[in-house]
Design an enzyme around this catalytic site. Structure first.
Site, PDB file in Angstrom:
ATOM      1  N   GLU A  82       0.832  -1.197   0.000  1.00 33.19           N
ATOM      2  CA  GLU A  82       0.000   0.000   0.000  1.00 33.19           C
ATOM      3  C   GLU A  82       0.870   1.252   0.000  1.00 33.19           C
ATOM      4  OE1 GLU A  82      -4.106  -1.553   2.066  1.00 33.19           O
ATOM      5  OE2 GLU A  82      -2.651  -0.548   3.355  1.00 33.19           O
ATOM      6  N   CYS A  96       3.376   8.739   0.445  1.00 31.73           N
ATOM      7  CA  CYS A  96       3.926   7.862   1.472  1.00 31.73           C
ATOM      8  C   CYS A  96       4.319   6.551   0.800  1.00 31.73           C
ATOM      9  CB  CYS A  96       2.891   7.637   2.560  1.00 31.73           C
ATOM     10  SG  CYS A  96       3.478   6.656   3.950  1.00 31.73           S
ATOM     11  N   CYS A 103       6.576  -6.100   7.522  1.00 31.73           N
ATOM     12  CA  CYS A 103       7.649  -5.500   8.320  1.00 31.73           C
ATOM     13  C   CYS A 103       8.072  -6.483   9.405  1.00 31.73           C
ATOM     14  CB  CYS A 103       7.172  -4.192   8.955  1.00 31.73           C
ATOM     15  SG  CYS A 103       8.456  -3.345   9.916  1.00 31.73           S
ATOM     16  N   CYS A 107       6.037  -3.839  15.726  1.00 36.05           N
ATOM     17  CA  CYS A 107       5.576  -2.841  16.686  1.00 36.05           C
ATOM     18  C   CYS A 107       4.094  -3.093  16.964  1.00 36.05           C
ATOM     19  CB  CYS A 107       5.783  -1.432  16.141  1.00 36.05           C
ATOM     20  SG  CYS A 107       7.521  -1.020  15.846  1.00 36.05           S
ATOM     21  N   CYS A 110       1.108  -1.106  15.244  1.00 33.81           N
ATOM     22  CA  CYS A 110       1.180  -0.919  13.790  1.00 33.81           C
ATOM     23  C   CYS A 110       0.578  -2.107  13.050  1.00 33.81           C
ATOM     24  CB  CYS A 110       2.637  -0.731  13.372  1.00 33.81           C
ATOM     25  SG  CYS A 110       2.877  -0.523  11.602  1.00 33.81           S
ATOM     26  N   GLU A 155      10.507  -1.179   7.268  1.00 31.90           N
ATOM     27  CA  GLU A 155      11.581  -0.392   7.868  1.00 31.90           C
ATOM     28  C   GLU A 155      12.606  -0.091   6.779  1.00 31.90           C
ATOM     29  OE1 GLU A 155      14.375   1.596   9.274  1.00 31.90           O
ATOM     30  OE2 GLU A 155      12.783   1.249  10.754  1.00 31.90           O
ATOM     31  N   ASN A 285      -3.796   6.172  15.376  1.00 33.09           N
ATOM     32  CA  ASN A 285      -4.903   5.687  14.569  1.00 33.09           C
ATOM     33  C   ASN A 285      -5.157   4.235  14.924  1.00 33.09           C
ATOM     34  OD1 ASN A 285      -5.061   8.144  12.787  1.00 33.09           O
ATOM     35  ND2 ASN A 285      -2.954   7.511  12.416  1.00 33.09           N
ATOM     36  N   CYS A 326      -1.240   6.936   9.691  1.00 34.94           N
ATOM     37  CA  CYS A 326      -0.010   6.394  10.259  1.00 34.94           C
ATOM     38  C   CYS A 326      -0.281   5.122  11.057  1.00 34.94           C
ATOM     39  CB  CYS A 326       0.627   7.449  11.164  1.00 34.94           C
ATOM     40  SG  CYS A 326       2.194   6.955  11.881  1.00 34.94           S
TER      41      CYS A 326
END
Length: 336
Positions: A82, A96, A103, A107, A110, A155, A285, A326
């Site tokens: 995305e 973005c 990833c 985290c 996320c 990352e 978010n 985000c």
């Protein structure tokens, strides 16, 4: 589309044809070689066979046509990523960019981290995202891309070589001629990547995803990145600033009753009270079990930082209604 095939497809052509092809793709933003009328028909047909220009993508719009737009791009191996187009209040546009499929950092706040890691993106696949939005803006007669941020999936510093290669392609006068100062790389704190960037002859911007004022909390919410003590991370940042003279932004997601207390702000102000440090507060978010901080708590947190003398900004959230804000990028990851 695979732009890495382009010059291979033109290997038997004279050099000026390579220049013409680059202009057609990166400046004129053609989407099919039939639009390259400067080429003979036989060459156009050959290029459509060996290097098609189609980018397979699904768009997601919010209720407002002026809001953020998300694209789900299907790559040649059917993996999906995305990327987001973000309109700014001043009429400019930021894109973005993602650097990995998934990833590995996991985290906990996320959506990308929750889906795991599949592979690194090639430089051409990163550039393809930029090219997609350049075409989109031209088609909609909105203007051009003003800023590019590596804040999408993945990352960037765990795919360092390909990210740098993609930036050099974007920056190349023969392609997009996009200024390096308009490009930002956001890292969760990969110290080796920060050190390597300090030696690059590229004036890109650096942002650090910090999100906690101490090691205990950071390792709790950022289990992989949090293995590096904040002290060592800041040493790498200070070295970067010493070598480049460039300001560094520290991103801080505000999560209700987790990292938004007064004592968190006071502790954050203490460790970040240095020249050329800038704090950017980001509304959380929702992607899982956490809740965003209230507007009142956000204002209080910002007030405490400003009172301590820290330069601080607060980001306006974009793209929530299409899961493009985000921390929300995940991708359908469906095979076809």
């Amino acid at each position: 589309m695979d732009i890495s095939l382009l010059h291979g497809a033109l290997k038997e052509e004279k050099k000026f044809r390579h220049t013409q092809a680059d202009k057609a793709v990166f400046v004129d933003l053609i989407e099919d070689w039939s639009q390259a009328s400067i080429f003979p028909l036989s060459l156009r047909e050959k290029l459509n066979q060996s290097c098609p220009l189609e980018i397979k993508a699904e768009l997601s719009h919010g209720n407002s046509k002026k809001g953020a737009v998300k694209a789900l791009i299907t790559l040649a191996d059917f993996e999906q990523i995305e990327t987001v187009l973000i309109p700014q209040a001043d009429g400019r546009f930021s894109v973005c960019l993602s650097s990995q499929v998934g990833c590995p950092l996991a985290c906990v706040f996320c959506a990308t981290g929750m889906q795991g890691f599949t592979r690194n993106l090639r430089a051409e696949e990163i550039v393809e995202q930029f090219l997609f939005w350049a075409r989109y803006l031209k088609k909609e007669n909105y203007g051009r891309i003003d800023n590019a941020v590596f804040m999408g999936q993945g990352e960037p510093f765990l795919n360092y070589e390909e990210v740098m290669k993609s930036i050099k392609i974007l920056n190349d006068p023969e392609t997009f001629n996009f200024g390096a100062r308009r490009i930002s790389i956001s890292t969760a704190g990969i110290v080796n990547g920060i050190k390597r960037l300090s030696g690059e002859k590229l004036q890109v911007n650096l942002a650090i995803s910090l999100h906690a004022p101490n090691d205990a909390l950071r390792s709790n919410i950022m289990p992989a990145a949090g293995q590096t003590p904040i002290r060592k991370l800041l040493e790498a940042v200070d070295n970067y600033i010493e070598k480049t003279g460039r300001r560094v932004m520290f991103e801080y997601l505000l999560i209700k009753e987790l990292n938004d207390r007064d004592e968190d702000a006071i502790m954050l102000a203490k460790i970040l009270n240095k020249p050329l440090y800038l704090v950017n507060l980001i509304p959380y978010n929702q992607t899982g079990r956490f809740q965003p901080s209230s507007p009142a708590r956000t204002a209080r947190f910002m007030e405490l930082l400003e009172r301590a003398g820290l330069p601080v900004t607060a980001r306006r959230s974009s793209g929530q209604e299409i899961d493009a804000a985000c921390g929300q990028l995940a991708g359908k990851r469906k095979k076809s």
